[in-house]
Design an enzyme around this catalytic site. Sequence first.
Site, PDB file in Angstrom:
ATOM      1  N   ASP A   1       0.867  -1.174   0.000  1.00  0.00           N
ATOM      2  CA  ASP A   1       0.000   0.000   0.000  1.00  0.00           C
ATOM      3  C   ASP A   1       0.904   1.224   0.000  1.00  0.00           C
ATOM      4  O   ASP A   1       2.120   1.110  -0.190  1.00  0.00           O
ATOM      5  CB  ASP A   1      -0.966  -0.031   1.194  1.00  0.00           C
ATOM      6  CG  ASP A   1      -0.307   0.249   2.540  1.00  0.00           C
ATOM      7  OD1 ASP A   1       0.942   0.333   2.614  1.00  0.00           O
ATOM      8  OD2 ASP A   1      -1.040   0.382   3.534  1.00  0.00           O
TER       9      ASP A   1
ATOM     10  N   ILE B   1       1.320  -5.309   9.531  1.00  0.00           N
ATOM     11  CA  ILE B   1       0.260  -6.048  10.218  1.00  0.00           C
ATOM     12  C   ILE B   1      -0.972  -6.214   9.336  1.00  0.00           C
ATOM     13  O   ILE B   1      -1.452  -7.332   9.110  1.00  0.00           O
ATOM     14  CB  ILE B   1      -0.117  -5.380  11.552  1.00  0.00           C
ATOM     15  CG1 ILE B   1       1.076  -5.364  12.505  1.00  0.00           C
ATOM     16  CG2 ILE B   1      -1.317  -6.070  12.189  1.00  0.00           C
ATOM     17  CD1 ILE B   1       0.890  -4.462  13.730  1.00  0.00           C
TER      18      ILE B   1
ATOM     19  N   HIS C   1      10.342 -23.651   9.345  1.00  0.00           N
ATOM     20  CA  HIS C   1       9.345 -24.334  10.165  1.00  0.00           C
ATOM     21  C   HIS C   1       7.919 -24.191   9.650  1.00  0.00           C
ATOM     22  O   HIS C   1       7.093 -25.082   9.877  1.00  0.00           O
ATOM     23  CB  HIS C   1       9.398 -23.824  11.604  1.00  0.00           C
ATOM     24  CG  HIS C   1      10.620 -24.254  12.337  1.00  0.00           C
ATOM     25  ND1 HIS C   1      10.699 -24.240  13.707  1.00  0.00           N
ATOM     26  CD2 HIS C   1      11.830 -24.698  11.907  1.00  0.00           C
ATOM     27  CE1 HIS C   1      11.901 -24.665  14.086  1.00  0.00           C
ATOM     28  NE2 HIS C   1      12.597 -24.938  13.000  1.00  0.00           N
ATOM     29  N   ASN C   2       7.607 -23.072   8.999  1.00  0.00           N
ATOM     30  CA  ASN C   2       6.220 -22.780   8.627  1.00  0.00           C
ATOM     31  C   ASN C   2       5.972 -22.752   7.124  1.00  0.00           C
ATOM     32  O   ASN C   2       4.844 -22.563   6.700  1.00  0.00           O
ATOM     33  CB  ASN C   2       5.774 -21.448   9.227  1.00  0.00           C
ATOM     34  CG  ASN C   2       6.058 -21.367  10.706  1.00  0.00           C
ATOM     35  OD1 ASN C   2       6.864 -20.553  11.133  1.00  0.00           O
ATOM     36  ND2 ASN C   2       5.430 -22.231  11.497  1.00  0.00           N
TER      37      ASN C   2
ATOM     38  N   HIS D   1       7.770 -30.513  10.850  1.00  0.00           N
ATOM     39  CA  HIS D   1       7.239 -29.205  10.474  1.00  0.00           C
ATOM     40  C   HIS D   1       6.182 -29.346   9.373  1.00  0.00           C
ATOM     41  O   HIS D   1       5.199 -28.607   9.354  1.00  0.00           O
ATOM     42  CB  HIS D   1       8.368 -28.275  10.036  1.00  0.00           C
ATOM     43  CG  HIS D   1       9.438 -28.166  11.063  1.00  0.00           C
ATOM     44  ND1 HIS D   1       9.232 -27.581  12.294  1.00  0.00           N
ATOM     45  CD2 HIS D   1      10.719 -28.595  11.056  1.00  0.00           C
ATOM     46  CE1 HIS D   1      10.340 -27.648  13.004  1.00  0.00           C
ATOM     47  NE2 HIS D   1      11.268 -28.264  12.277  1.00  0.00           N
TER      48      HIS D   1
END
Length: 147
Positions: free
Chosen positions: A8, A69, A98-99, A133
């Site tokens: 943005d 955020i 891990h993700n 994971h």
Amino acid sequence: MKIGIGSDHGGFELKEYIKEFLEKEGIEYMDYGTNSSESVDYPDYGRKLSEAVIAGEVDKGIAICGTGIGISIACNKVKGIRCALCGDTYSARMSVEHNNANIIALGGRVIGKDLAIEIVSTWLKSQFLGGRHERRVNKISDIESNL
């Protein structure tokens, strides 16, 4: 590897800086906007970027708003997206190892340009570790499928 990048108005300046880095590194990218610092709504750009990742137009994405955020929340609403808001290199590395994060979110008004480049560089070089994971990432996908 082809990277999608979107922001943005609060992330526009950092987006342009990161694009320069990607060009210097010879990394192909697609810019999903915005194209100025004029006020726009971050969900629109988070969605565009996320849908491009899911559609396979790009392999991974970099999302930027003022804090990171809002755009990270918007990105994570798209099924199949695992967007991690990162303000340090350790989190960037762990978000992939891990993700298996397929989008990284950054705060254009929160972190400096040089740190942002270190974070992006670390994130791009990191590899998903799989194993236990993968089981956990699959459980996240199961949650998504059952909504």
